[in-house]
Design an enzyme around this catalytic site. Structure first.
Site, PDB file in Angstrom:
ATOM      1  N   LYS A  30       1.457  -8.188 -24.659  1.00  0.00           N
ATOM      2  CA  LYS A  30       1.260  -7.155 -23.640  1.00  0.00           C
ATOM      3  C   LYS A  30       2.199  -5.973 -23.878  1.00  0.00           C
ATOM      4  CE  LYS A  30      -0.583  -5.280 -20.059  1.00  0.00           C
ATOM      5  NZ  LYS A  30      -1.917  -4.688 -20.231  1.00  0.00           N
ATOM      6  N   GLY A  35       0.823  -1.209   0.000  1.00  0.00           N
ATOM      7  CA  GLY A  35       0.000   0.000   0.000  1.00  0.00           C
ATOM      8  C   GLY A  35       0.850   1.249   0.000  1.00  0.00           C
TER       9      GLY A  35
HETATM   10  C1  AGP Z   1      -4.289  -1.906 -25.012  1.00  0.00           C
HETATM   11  O1  AGP Z   1      -5.419  -2.691 -24.588  1.00  0.00           O
HETATM   12  C2  AGP Z   1      -3.439  -2.664 -25.983  1.00  0.00           C
HETATM   13  N1  AGP Z   1      -2.991  -3.862 -25.364  1.00  0.00           N
HETATM   14  C3  AGP Z   1      -2.363  -1.822 -26.658  1.00  0.00           C
HETATM   15  O2  AGP Z   1      -3.018  -0.919 -27.504  1.00  0.00           O
HETATM   16  C4  AGP Z   1      -1.431  -1.002 -25.739  1.00  0.00           C
HETATM   17  O3  AGP Z   1      -2.144   0.054 -25.143  1.00  0.00           O
HETATM   18  C5  AGP Z   1      -0.309  -0.399 -26.597  1.00  0.00           C
HETATM   19  O4  AGP Z   1       0.435  -1.457 -27.144  1.00  0.00           O
HETATM   20  C6  AGP Z   1       0.624   0.529 -25.819  1.00  0.00           C
HETATM   21  O5  AGP Z   1       1.276  -0.201 -24.834  1.00  0.00           O
HETATM   22  P1  AGP Z   1       2.120   0.632 -23.724  1.00  0.00           P
HETATM   23  O6  AGP Z   1       1.143   1.403 -22.924  1.00  0.00           O
HETATM   24  O7  AGP Z   1       2.830  -0.421 -22.922  1.00  0.00           O
HETATM   25  O8  AGP Z   1       3.078   1.523 -24.462  1.00  0.00           O
END
Ligand code: AGP
Length: 609
Positions: free
Chosen positions: A604, A102
Site C-alpha cells: 500500500k 463527519g
Molecule cells: C495505486 O493503485 C497503486 N497502489 C500505486 O500506484 C500508488 O498509487 C503509488 O504507489 C503512489 O502511492 P502514494 O499515493 O501513497 O504516494
C-alpha cells in the site's frame, strides 16, 4: 473516517467502550478517547496515537462502574492529531460530552457566534461546536437541545451526546454519515459501524438520514426532526467480524469504490464558497505568492501521478498556468529548472512514498514552493512541504487506490480554482459556476453507483482475454492510464494505455480480431477524434468497450459495449469516467480469482526507492 461507540445499560461500560474502539481500528485513526457519566460527573480520558496509549491512560480503571459512556477514534480533518483535539469534546460546563464523525462545514461561523456568546473552546476541531450548541439550546431536555443544534449545523455528520443531568440517556443524530443502534437486553449501543458492538449483539436498528435516536437501557426511540416517533424494525446481522469490517461489502476495494461520493464530498466540504471562493485551510502560502506563480510542477507516482495528469488540464485551463509533470523517480535524477515562482505539488495518498518525498525535498532545496496533497495527517510529506491540501477520503485499506484517487483529483481542482481566482484568469461568475457543478458531483456519483450494472456483465465477456489496450484523448488520457493500471495491478492482465492519437504510431500493431480495446469516449472537444480512433480499431476487428456520456446513443453503433456515466462538463468528467474502469478491473480480477485487496507483489505504501 472517525469511529463512534456509545453504551447505556446495566454493565460497567469503560471496557466495553474500549473494546468497541478496538473493533473500529481498521478504519484508521490518529487519536482516541472516551467519556463516562460517573456519579453526576462527566469523566473524559483521551490519548494521541495507538489505542495502547489510551489503555495506559485508563490504567485498567472501570470508571467507577459507570454504565453510560461514549468512545471515539479520530481521523483528523480539522486540527492536528493531539489530545486536545481528540474526542469526546465537552461544553463549557463540562456536563455535556459529544463524539462526532463527519464535517461541520459552517463550524467557523458557529464558533465565532458561540465565542461571541461567551463560549470558550478548548480544541481546533469543527466537532467541538456541537457540544457548545447543545449547551446553548439545553433547557432540561437533551433530545430537544440536540434537535435544535442540528438546525444550526451545515455539513454531513453523525454524533452522540450525553448530559450529566441524564445519566441513563444517549442521544444520537445523523445526516449522511452512518449511525446504528445495537439492541441488547437492558442495554443498548450506538455506533458508526456494526463491528463496534457485534461481539455484544447482532440485533441492529438502522438510523436513517435526518433522524435522531434516544437510547436508554430499556429502549430505543427513533425520531424525525419534528421529534415524531419513527417505526423502525430490528434486523438480525449474520455477518462475521471480517464482513462487518467491510460494512457488508465483499472486499475493502469494493467498499472504498462505493465510499467515493463521501470521500469527494468530504474533500470538498467547507472549501467551495458559493461565489467561487476556495478555502484551503492548510496551504500556508500567501495569496500574493500564489498569484505570482508562473509554473506548476507535479511530482507523484502511480495512481497519484494520474491524478496529477488530470490536474494539468484544470491548472492550464482555469489558472492559465504552465504545468510540467514528472514521475517522482525520474524527477529526482533530473536537473529540473525551478524558481521561487515555481509551485511544486507532491501528490501522495500515504504521504510516505520515498520517491515523491525525495522529489519534494529536492524541489524545496531549489527554492520552489512545495505543496503536498495527501490523505494522512502528520505524514512525512506534510512535514516536508510548505503547505498541505488534505484529501479527506478516510483510511484506504485496499492496495489499489480508488477513493483517494478521486479525492486527489478534487484537491488539485480546488488548487486550480484557487489560483484562477488569485490570478484573475477566470471571471468570478465562471468560477462560481464551476464550483457549483463540482459541489454536485458526489450526488451524481452516488446515483451512478446505485444503478450501475454494465461493468459486471462486460467483465464476464472479456475476463479471459490475455491483453487489453486502453485509449484516451485530452483529459480522457489520464483516465485511461489509470484504468489500465487498475486492471494490471489487481488482475495481472498485461495492458497498454496510450493517447488515442498515438495508436497509429505503433500500438495498433498489437490488435487482432477480438482484442479488447477500452476507450474513454465521454463528451468533449476531442470526442469526434476519439470516434475516428474507434473506427480504426474496429477496422482491425478488435472489440471496443467505451466509457461514454449518458444520452449518447450513437456510440452504441460503433462499440461492442458501452459503460455510461452521468454528464458533467469536460474538466470534471474524470471524477466520473474513471469509476467504471475501476469497477471493470474489479470484476475482471474477481472472475480471475485474484485477491483484489492485496494483489501480489504490491504494498500500500512504497517507502523504498
Ligand atoms: C495505486 O493503485 C497503486 N497502489 C500505486 O500506484 C500508488 O498509487 C503509488 O504507489 C503512489 O502511492 P502514494 O499515493 O501513497 O504516494
Amino acid at each position: 473516517m472517525c469511529g463512534i461507540i456509545a453504551y447505556v445499560g446495566r454493565r460497567p461500560c469503560t471496557d466495553l467502550l474500549y473494546q468497541g474502539l478496538r473493533k473500529l481500528e481498521y478504519r484508521g485513526y490518529d487519536s482516541a478517547g472516551l467519556s463516562v457519566l460517573d456519579n453526576g460527573e462527566v469523566r473524559i480520558v483521551r490519548a494521541v496515537g495507538n489505542l495502547d496509549n489510551l489503555e495506559r491512560e485508563l490504567k485498567g480503571g472501570d470508571g467507577n462502574g459507570a454504565s453510560t459512556g461514549l468512545g471515539h477514534t479520530r481521523w483528523a480533518t480539522h486540527g492536528r492529531p493531539s489530545t486536545e483535539n481528540a474526542h469526546p469534546h465537552l461544553d463549557c460546563s463540562g456536563r455535556i460530552s459529544i463524539v462526532l464523525n463527519g464535517i461541520i462545514e459552517n463550524y467557523a461561523v458557529l464558533r465565532d457566534e458561540l465565542s461571541g456568546e461567551g463560549h470558550g473552546f478548548r480544541s481546533e476541531t469543527d466537532a467541538e461546536v456541537v457540544s457548545h450548541l447543545i449547551e446553548k439550546h439545553y433547557d432540561g431536555d437533551l433530545v430537544e437541545a440536540v434537535r435544535r443544534s442540528i438546525g444550526d449545523i451545515e455539513g454531513h455528520f453523525a454524533f452522540c451526546a450525553v448530559h450529566a443531568d441524564h445519566p441513563q440517556l444517549i442521544v444520537g443524530a445523523r445526516k449522511e454519515c452512518p449511525l446504528m443502534v445495537g439492541v441488547g437486553k437492558d442495554e443498548n449501543f450506538i455506533a458508526s459501524a456494526i463491528p463496534a458492538f457485534l461481539s455484544e449483539t447482532r440485533d441492529v436498528i438502522a438510523i436513517e438520514d435526518g433522524e435522531l435516536v434516544a437510547v436508554t437501557p430499556e429502549g430505543v426511540e427513533v425520531l424525525d426532526l419534528e421529534l415524531r416517533p419513527v417505526e423502525r424494525d430490528v434486523t438480525r446481522v449474520n455477518w462475521d467480524a471480517d464482513a462487518a469490517e467491510k460494512g457488508g461489502y465483499e472486499t475493502f476495494m469494493r467498499k472504498e469504490i462505493f465510499e467515493q461520493p463521501a470521500a469527494l464530498a468530504d474533500t470538498l466540504a467547507g472549501r467551495l464558497g458559493g461565489d467561487g471562493m476556495v478555502t484551503l485551510e492548510d496551504i500556508n502560502i500567501p495569496d500574493e505568492e500564489l498569484a505570482a506563480i508562473d509554473k506548476v510542477y507535479v511530482v507523484a507516482c502511480g495512481t497519484s501521478y494520474h491524478a496529477g495528469l488530470v490536474g494539468r488540464y484544470v491548472l492550464e485551463g482555469w489558472a492559465r498556468t504552465a504545468v510540467e509533470l514528472d514521475i517522482a523517480s525520474e524527477f529526482r535524477y533530473r536537473d529540473p529548472v525551478l524558481s521561487p515562482r515555481t509551485l511544486v505539488i507532491g501528490i501522495s495518498q500515504s504521504g510516505e512514498t520515498a520517491d515523491t518525498l525525495v522529489a519534494m525535498r529536492q524541489a524545496k532545496k531549489s527554492g520552489a514552493k512545495v505543496i503536498a496533497i495527501t490523505n494522512i495527517m502528520g505524514s512525512q510529506a506534510t512535514r516536508d512541504a510548505d503547505g498541505v491540501v488534505y484529501t479527506r477520503a478516510g483510511l484506504e485499506i485496499g492496495v489499489a487506490a480508488t477513493k483517494t484517487h478521486l479525492a486527489q483529483i478534487a484537491a488539485i481542482q480546488l488548487i486550480a480554482l484557487h489560483l484562477a481566482r488569485l490570478k484573475g484568469t477566470k471571471p468570478p461568475e465562471e468560477l462560481a459556476a464551476i464550483s457549483a457543478e463540482l459541489h454536485g458531483v458526489p450526488d451524481l456519483l452516488t446515483d451512478y453507483l446505485r444503478r450501475e450494472t454494465a461493468t459486471r456483465e462486460i467483465a464476464k465477456r472479456y475476463f479471459e482475454k490475455p491483453f487489453f489496450l486502453y485509449l484516451g484523448r485530452g483529459i480522457g488520457l489520464p483516465v485511461c492510464l489509470e484504468g489500465a493500471l487498475k486492471l494490471k495491478e489487481i488482475s495481472y492482465i498485461p495492458t497498454e494505455a496510450y493517447a488515442a492519437g498515438e495508436m497509429k504510431h505503433g500500438p495498433i500493431a498489437l490488435l487482432e480480431k477480438g482484442s479488447p480495446v477500452v476507450v474513454v469516449a465521454t463528451d468533449g472537444h476531442v470526442y469526434d477524434k476519439v470516434v475516428s480512433n474507434i473506427e480504426e480499431v474496429r477496422a482491425r476487428e478488435a472489440s471496443v468497450i467505451a466509457v461514454a456520456t449518458e444520452g449518447n446513443e450513437q456510440i452504441q453503433s460503433i462499440c461492442d459495449d458501452v459503460m455510461y456515466v452521468p454528464r458533467t462538463s469536460e474538466m470534471l468528467s474524470p471524477l466520473l469516467s474513471v469509476v467504471p474502469l475501476q469497477l471493470l478491473a474489479y470484476h475482471i480480477a474477481l472472475l480471475k480469482g485474484c485477491n483484489v485487496d492485496q494483489p501480489r507483489n504490491l504494498a500500500k505504501t512504497v517507502t523504498v526507492e
